[in-house]
Design a protein around this motif. Structure first.
Motif, PDB file in Angstrom:
ATOM      1  N   ASP A 278       0.832  -1.448  -0.057  1.00 44.50           N
ATOM      2  CA  ASP A 278      -0.021   0.153   0.247  1.00 44.50           C
ATOM      3  C   ASP A 278       0.986   1.197  -0.066  1.00 44.50           C
ATOM      4  N   GLN A 279       0.222   2.477   0.179  1.00 47.05           N
ATOM      5  CA  GLN A 279       1.033   3.770  -0.087  1.00 47.05           C
ATOM      6  C   GLN A 279       1.929   3.873   1.253  1.00 47.05           C
ATOM      7  N   VAL A 280       1.450   3.541   2.150  1.00 44.17           N
ATOM      8  CA  VAL A 280       2.142   3.666   3.487  1.00 44.17           C
ATOM      9  C   VAL A 280       3.522   2.935   3.633  1.00 44.17           C
ATOM     10  N   SER A 281       3.447   1.647   3.067  1.00 42.59           N
ATOM     11  CA  SER A 281       4.571   0.560   2.684  1.00 42.59           C
ATOM     12  C   SER A 281       5.531   1.553   1.709  1.00 42.59           C
ATOM     13  N   MET A 282       4.966   1.964   0.581  1.00 43.34           N
ATOM     14  CA  MET A 282       5.908   2.717  -0.248  1.00 43.34           C
ATOM     15  C   MET A 282       6.491   3.825   0.327  1.00 43.34           C
ATOM     16  N   PHE A 283       5.677   4.564   1.159  1.00 43.06           N
ATOM     17  CA  PHE A 283       6.432   5.740   1.604  1.00 43.06           C
ATOM     18  C   PHE A 283       7.518   5.520   2.628  1.00 43.06           C
ATOM     19  N   LYS A 284       7.261   4.311   3.342  1.00 45.18           N
ATOM     20  CA  LYS A 284       8.463   3.907   4.289  1.00 45.18           C
ATOM     21  C   LYS A 284       9.417   3.489   3.639  1.00 45.18           C
ATOM     22  N   ARG A 285       9.471   2.821   2.299  1.00 37.70           N
ATOM     23  CA  ARG A 285      10.394   2.492   1.420  1.00 37.70           C
ATOM     24  C   ARG A 285      11.303   3.680   0.829  1.00 37.70           C
TER      25      ARG A 285
END
Length: 121
Positions: free
Chosen positions: A8-15
């Protein structure tokens, strides 16, 4: 992009935030690299624009030494590049993200207990 490896977006932002930023060889001048490094600091308390001198740290950086911010604010500075556009809605100078619009969002199904919380709505 290697940031969008599913999830999801949150995972992408964390990466994105966890990734160490590096410059490709010979991409820009050293003073531009220095400015970018100061703008991309993870800690807000150490980032240019957020320090005691606020935006003056950015304005006074060597990269902007030939720019008159006074003229810029008064719109007296010529743009270094003016894109060719067909009309006001022409987005041909930007990368296409049409594939993202076609992707279906992966939504999790609510459990019975979660659905029960919304029964009265």
């Amino acid at each position: 992009s290697h940031f969008s490896q599913g999830g999801d977006q949150v995972s992408m932002f964390k990466r994105i935030v966890q990734q160490k930023f590096t410059f490709p060889d010979k991409v820009c001048q050293e003073n531009a690299k220095d400015l970018i490094k100061h703008l991309l600091v993870r800690s807000v308390t150490s980032r240019y624009g957020c320090l005691v001198n606020a935006d003056d740290d950015i304005r006074n950086h060597e990269w902007f030494s030939s720019l008159s911010f006074d003229k810029l604010i008064k719109k007296k500075v010529n743009a270094p590049w003016i894109p060719s556009i067909k009309d006001a809605l022409d987005s041909s100078n930007f990368e296409s993200y049409a594939y993202m619009e076609k992707e279906k969002q992966k939504l999790k199904t609510l459990t019975n207990a979660q659905q029960a919380l919304f029964r009265e709505f």
